[in-house]
Design a protein around this motif. Sequence first.
Motif, PDB file in Angstrom:
ATOM      1  N   ASN A 199      -5.711   7.666  -8.402  1.00  0.00           N
ATOM      2  CA  ASN A 199      -5.193   8.871  -8.317  1.00  0.00           C
ATOM      3  C   ASN A 199      -3.894   8.946  -7.423  1.00  0.00           C
ATOM      4  N   MET A 200      -3.165   7.863  -7.895  1.00  0.00           N
ATOM      5  CA  MET A 200      -1.863   7.533  -7.403  1.00  0.00           C
ATOM      6  C   MET A 200      -0.793   7.980  -8.661  1.00  0.00           C
ATOM      7  N   LYS A 201       0.046   8.840  -8.253  1.00  0.00           N
ATOM      8  CA  LYS A 201       1.114   9.337  -9.087  1.00  0.00           C
ATOM      9  C   LYS A 201       1.962   8.337  -9.360  1.00  0.00           C
ATOM     10  N   PRO A 202       2.741   8.074 -10.574  1.00  0.00           N
ATOM     11  CA  PRO A 202       3.637   7.166 -10.891  1.00  0.00           C
ATOM     12  C   PRO A 202       4.751   7.090  -9.781  1.00  0.00           C
ATOM     13  N   SER A 203       5.039   8.052  -9.233  1.00  0.00           N
ATOM     14  CA  SER A 203       6.151   8.001  -8.193  1.00  0.00           C
ATOM     15  C   SER A 203       5.725   7.183  -7.081  1.00  0.00           C
ATOM     16  N   THR A 204       4.453   7.491  -6.570  1.00  0.00           N
ATOM     17  CA  THR A 204       3.768   6.625  -5.531  1.00  0.00           C
ATOM     18  C   THR A 204       3.401   5.397  -5.717  1.00  0.00           C
ATOM     19  N   ILE A 205       3.021   5.130  -7.015  1.00  0.00           N
ATOM     20  CA  ILE A 205       2.954   3.829  -7.577  1.00  0.00           C
ATOM     21  C   ILE A 205       4.291   2.847  -7.398  1.00  0.00           C
ATOM     22  N   ALA A 206       5.344   3.417  -7.948  1.00  0.00           N
ATOM     23  CA  ALA A 206       6.722   2.852  -7.667  1.00  0.00           C
ATOM     24  C   ALA A 206       7.127   2.609  -6.330  1.00  0.00           C
ATOM     25  N   HIS A 207       6.667   3.677  -5.503  1.00  0.00           N
ATOM     26  CA  HIS A 207       7.001   3.310  -3.979  1.00  0.00           C
ATOM     27  C   HIS A 207       6.395   2.207  -3.436  1.00  0.00           C
ATOM     28  N   SER A 208       4.969   2.202  -3.725  1.00  0.00           N
ATOM     29  CA  SER A 208       4.196   1.051  -3.006  1.00  0.00           C
ATOM     30  C   SER A 208       4.626  -0.404  -3.677  1.00  0.00           C
ATOM     31  N   ALA A 209       4.853   0.037  -4.980  1.00  0.00           N
ATOM     32  CA  ALA A 209       5.239  -1.605  -5.412  1.00  0.00           C
ATOM     33  C   ALA A 209       6.548  -2.066  -4.827  1.00  0.00           C
ATOM     34  N   ILE A 210       7.748  -1.311  -4.492  1.00  0.00           N
ATOM     35  CA  ILE A 210       8.681  -1.555  -3.653  1.00  0.00           C
ATOM     36  C   ILE A 210       8.366  -2.129  -2.496  1.00  0.00           C
ATOM     37  N   LEU A 211       7.684  -1.526  -1.722  1.00  0.00           N
ATOM     38  CA  LEU A 211       7.144  -1.762  -0.598  1.00  0.00           C
ATOM     39  C   LEU A 211       6.461  -3.156  -0.410  1.00  0.00           C
ATOM     40  N   MET A 212       5.412  -3.300  -1.618  1.00  0.00           N
ATOM     41  CA  MET A 212       4.763  -4.658  -1.573  1.00  0.00           C
ATOM     42  C   MET A 212       6.029  -5.760  -1.904  1.00  0.00           C
ATOM     43  N   SER A 213       6.788  -5.567  -2.544  1.00  0.00           N
ATOM     44  CA  SER A 213       7.672  -6.616  -2.944  1.00  0.00           C
ATOM     45  C   SER A 213       8.388  -7.092  -1.625  1.00  0.00           C
ATOM     46  N   PHE A 214       8.749  -6.121  -0.887  1.00  0.00           N
ATOM     47  CA  PHE A 214       9.495  -6.397   0.279  1.00  0.00           C
ATOM     48  C   PHE A 214       8.559  -7.145   1.399  1.00  0.00           C
ATOM     49  N   HIS A 215       7.420  -7.041   1.088  1.00  0.00           N
ATOM     50  CA  HIS A 215       6.286  -7.732   1.733  1.00  0.00           C
ATOM     51  C   HIS A 215       6.070  -9.031   1.540  1.00  0.00           C
ATOM     52  N   ARG A 216       6.363  -9.434   0.102  1.00  0.00           N
ATOM     53  CA  ARG A 216       6.376 -10.754  -0.308  1.00  0.00           C
ATOM     54  C   ARG A 216       7.581 -11.586  -0.225  1.00  0.00           C
ATOM     55  N   MET A 217       8.617 -11.066  -0.054  1.00  0.00           N
ATOM     56  CA  MET A 217      10.125 -11.499  -0.016  1.00  0.00           C
ATOM     57  C   MET A 217      10.407 -12.547   1.488  1.00  0.00           C
ATOM     58  N   ASP A 218      11.052 -13.485   1.240  1.00  0.00           N
ATOM     59  CA  ASP A 218      11.405 -14.084   2.400  1.00  0.00           C
ATOM     60  C   ASP A 218      12.234 -13.274   3.370  1.00  0.00           C
ATOM     61  N   GLN A 219      12.291 -13.732   4.471  1.00  0.00           N
ATOM     62  CA  GLN A 219      13.153 -12.901   5.635  1.00  0.00           C
ATOM     63  C   GLN A 219      14.565 -13.076   4.881  1.00  0.00           C
ATOM     64  N   GLY A 220      14.989 -14.156   4.534  1.00  0.00           N
ATOM     65  CA  GLY A 220      16.312 -14.354   4.374  1.00  0.00           C
ATOM     66  C   GLY A 220      17.129 -13.705   3.193  1.00  0.00           C
ATOM     67  N   ASP A 221      16.072 -12.986   2.321  1.00  0.00           N
ATOM     68  CA  ASP A 221      16.411 -12.386   1.151  1.00  0.00           C
ATOM     69  C   ASP A 221      17.420 -11.170   1.287  1.00  0.00           C
ATOM     70  N   MET A 222      16.981 -10.630   2.284  1.00  0.00           N
ATOM     71  CA  MET A 222      17.946  -9.310   2.522  1.00  0.00           C
ATOM     72  C   MET A 222      17.880  -9.045   4.102  1.00  0.00           C
ATOM     73  N   PRO A 223      19.031  -9.062   4.734  1.00  0.00           N
ATOM     74  CA  PRO A 223      19.209  -8.539   6.022  1.00  0.00           C
ATOM     75  C   PRO A 223      18.438  -7.440   6.264  1.00  0.00           C
ATOM     76  N   LEU A 224      17.888  -7.499   7.646  1.00  0.00           N
ATOM     77  CA  LEU A 224      17.203  -6.263   8.176  1.00  0.00           C
ATOM     78  C   LEU A 224      17.655  -4.834   8.085  1.00  0.00           C
ATOM     79  N   SER A 225      19.030  -4.833   8.444  1.00  0.00           N
ATOM     80  CA  SER A 225      19.826  -3.841   8.289  1.00  0.00           C
ATOM     81  C   SER A 225      20.082  -3.021   7.082  1.00  0.00           C
ATOM     82  N   GLN A 226      20.187  -3.930   6.061  1.00  0.00           N
ATOM     83  CA  GLN A 226      20.018  -3.482   4.512  1.00  0.00           C
ATOM     84  C   GLN A 226      18.790  -2.748   4.086  1.00  0.00           C
TER      85      GLN A 226
END
Length: 302
Positions: A199-226
């Motif tokens: 029931n997820m639209k492709p746009s929502t899948i992409a947004h969710s996938a991006i959020l999941m990727s940040f969840h799995r990244m190390d804290q040092g990969d990207m400053p919080l401000s960025q």
Amino acid sequence: MPSSSRRRNKSSSSSLSTTVEEVRSKLDHMRELECTTYKRPLGLPEPFNGLWRQQIVEWMYTLVKCCELQHSAAAAAAHFLDVAVARNLIETPDDYQLVAMTALYVSLKMYDTPSLRAIKLQSLVELGNGDFNEEDILIMERDLLNIFEWRLSPPTPNCFLNECLTLLPKETSIVTRSKIEELALKAIEIAVARDSFANMKPSTIAHSAILMSFHRMDQGDMPLSQLHDFLGSLEHVGDMDRNSCHLAAYNAVLLDKVLEGLQGCPEPWLETGDATTESRSHKNEYEQSGVADGVSPNSVAM
């Protein structure tokens, strides 16, 4: 400030504004298409849903990744396959396998470089283990084109992902960009293959996938401000309301749980909301599927 510096800053700001507006325009157009022309059919009948569909779609991704082709082709092929089922083009398991093969053949023409495609028609026939020939695929291709009315460019989650990643801050390193994309592609593959995200639209899948990727990244990969700047741009350019943001965040958690399970986590997954149809034995289902052992759709059992 020297006049040359002011001109450079003004030019940079103008260029950034143009990029943002271009991305907004593309996202708006694709969101309109995903809700109209290319709206995904829901409630697919047995046996062309559930685990069997998942295995077929995973086979598509296995083949695409093995040949280093565009992941978007597998997502588009899954869409074509679902539409074929909804339009009653498929009646038997043999039909399903033939349409899956043909759908991938068509999608590669649209989403990859035809002149450089690693998969030729004869190669697809050979993957069919003799169950169909080139003529069967070409006849089915004509049938698919007729039911699609030659509308062959569904906006896939990968299309949305590519546009969204252009909004990453310019300071983002190449390594970080690659890590975000790699993790997001894994999440998209999970979502496209499983009914629990149907029931997820492709746009929502992409947004969710991006959020999941940040969840799995190390804290040092990207400053919080960025990170905050990027997510803010994503919501602003994507015209996402609060409910859309919450839905994307919720499904990002589910995607992370499924990926965690596929990597061998023994913990049971969430059993609420969209996760209801994800069984606790999901990892075993994946290991038992024919996809894990080869790239032939005929290895996928009913």
